[in-house]
Design a protein around this motif. Sequence first.
Motif, PDB file in Angstrom:
ATOM      1  N   VAL A   1       0.848  -1.192   0.000  1.00 35.45           N
ATOM      2  CA  VAL A   1       0.000   0.000   0.000  1.00 35.45           C
ATOM      3  C   VAL A   1       0.887   1.247   0.000  1.00 35.45           C
ATOM      4  N   LEU A   2       0.593   2.157  -0.911  1.00 38.47           N
ATOM      5  CA  LEU A   2       1.310   3.425  -1.019  1.00 38.47           C
ATOM      6  C   LEU A   2       0.347   4.558  -0.679  1.00 38.47           C
ATOM      7  N   ILE A   3       0.735   5.415   0.254  1.00 42.24           N
ATOM      8  CA  ILE A   3      -0.111   6.524   0.690  1.00 42.24           C
ATOM      9  C   ILE A   3       0.705   7.807   0.643  1.00 42.24           C
ATOM     10  N   THR A   4       0.080   8.881   0.171  1.00 42.51           N
ATOM     11  CA  THR A   4       0.729  10.190   0.219  1.00 42.51           C
ATOM     12  C   THR A   4       0.016  11.043   1.254  1.00 42.51           C
ATOM     13  N   ALA A   5       0.774  11.923   1.904  1.00 44.85           N
ATOM     14  CA  ALA A   5       0.206  12.709   2.999  1.00 44.85           C
ATOM     15  C   ALA A   5       0.888  14.063   3.103  1.00 44.85           C
ATOM     16  N   GLY A   6       0.151  15.004   3.695  1.00 47.00           N
ATOM     17  CA  GLY A   6       0.727  16.306   4.022  1.00 47.00           C
ATOM     18  C   GLY A   6       0.745  17.276   2.863  1.00 47.00           C
ATOM     19  N   PRO A   7       1.365  18.439   3.083  1.00 43.69           N
ATOM     20  CA  PRO A   7       1.452  19.468   2.055  1.00 43.69           C
ATOM     21  C   PRO A   7       2.760  19.368   1.277  1.00 43.69           C
TER      22      PRO A   7
ATOM     23  N   LYS B   1      -2.656  14.569   8.832  1.00 42.22           N
ATOM     24  CA  LYS B   1      -3.303  13.669   9.800  1.00 42.22           C
ATOM     25  C   LYS B   1      -4.091  12.550   9.115  1.00 42.22           C
ATOM     26  N   MET B   2      -4.777  12.855   8.013  1.00 43.49           N
ATOM     27  CA  MET B   2      -5.570  11.833   7.344  1.00 43.49           C
ATOM     28  C   MET B   2      -4.663  10.763   6.730  1.00 43.49           C
ATOM     29  N   GLY B   3      -3.624  11.192   6.062  1.00 41.63           N
ATOM     30  CA  GLY B   3      -2.708  10.234   5.443  1.00 41.63           C
ATOM     31  C   GLY B   3      -1.995   9.370   6.460  1.00 41.63           C
ATOM     32  N   TYR B   4      -1.599   9.971   7.580  1.00 38.64           N
ATOM     33  CA  TYR B   4      -0.923   9.201   8.620  1.00 38.64           C
ATOM     34  C   TYR B   4      -1.884   8.220   9.284  1.00 38.64           C
ATOM     35  N   ALA B   5      -3.153   8.621   9.447  1.00 31.39           N
ATOM     36  CA  ALA B   5      -4.160   7.697   9.982  1.00 31.39           C
ATOM     37  C   ALA B   5      -4.358   6.513   9.034  1.00 31.39           C
TER      38      ALA B   5
END
Length: 401
Positions: A190-196, A214-218
């Motif tokens: 699973v690959l997720i991107t997060a933050g600005p 916060k959403m990406g880290y969750a």
Amino acid sequence: MLNGKKIVLGVSGGIAAYKAAALTSKLVQAGAVVKVIMTDSAQNFVSPTTFQALSRQPVYTDTFDEQDSSQIQHIDVADWADLFLIAPATANVIGKLASGLADDMLSTTLLATEAPVYIAPAMNVHMYSHPAVLKNLKQLDAWGFRFIEPGEGYLACGYVGKGRLEEPETIVEVLRKEYQRPQPLKGKKVLITAGPTREQIDPVRYFTNPSTGKMGYALAKKAKQLGADVTLVSGQVALDPPVGVHVIQITTAQEMYEEVLKAYPDQDLVIKSAAVADYRPKITYDQKMKKKTGDYVVEMERTKDILMELGDRKEHQYLIGFAAETTDVEKYGREKLAKKNLDAIVINNVSEEGSGFGTDTNASLFITKKGEEMTYPLMSKDELAKNILMVASGEMESENL
């Protein structure tokens, strides 16, 4: 469900250490293989011989007492574990773990293990509610450690309240249930991107947005708990990475584009929750621009559309995008779903109270390309992450992805 599981039990120095002996016995009866690590203080309450007799395994008390010269003891035990349990977990050992300290066998092994760590606190009621202890517990929770809450009742110190180590039978049952939980993403990447992202004007100025990640880290934390091999490509945020998640730090939209495209071919599920800059300054100055009279105009150019690129290159991946909108929320979200060849989209009205950037909660509309719609009322981002991932795993299973 504990049969054959390799469990390291860390026993720290509280009066509740006597319960750890019964806990060892219960775990062994459940079929687990238990190795015990004791702190110096714990040995003031129960002897190592007791745990050795109950577990029929070596008991570790000293980092430098190498029982096998061919191995580094604390690394070997850390790698051996399927699960790590600290019971009782005193305020001291909790503080050490939250601070990254490693000055004895238990703390060094805890830092070295990649196994899930369960913490069963036990201490005086006032200690348990102390701001420092609460801060440390919150830090460990953010890293993905799991807790078996203490019970309430009469404590050895004479107080009545929360702080009593949960009963051994209950702890064993908690661990049984944890192993019974489905892991629908086990074996998936699973690959997720997060933050600005930040787009520099000069060495002291940049364009960015209010995303906190916060959403990406969750999502990353929950995906790891559901069994996935998780890579998190993150902009600059003030969050600690979840335990066991591979984090790639980036600053600019171009850097995120390069890292995501590099990792993309091997992924099964990709969730792009980052708030990536659509534009960047056409010229970036090496030296600080001095203030001048009058207005200043910054010429901007488009950044690469990462989500569009992922949609174009999609082969076997299940691709989820996010749409942060303030007007015509559903309309723009549906357009993005179709235009960028997504499998699903999470649509947020970031102008609603309690939703969007910087909050711990979110309310979303989740739409799949099959036309399924799920409206999620205001809830914690952790809970929303779980809902998103469970729907995605179900879709992936139905499509044999």
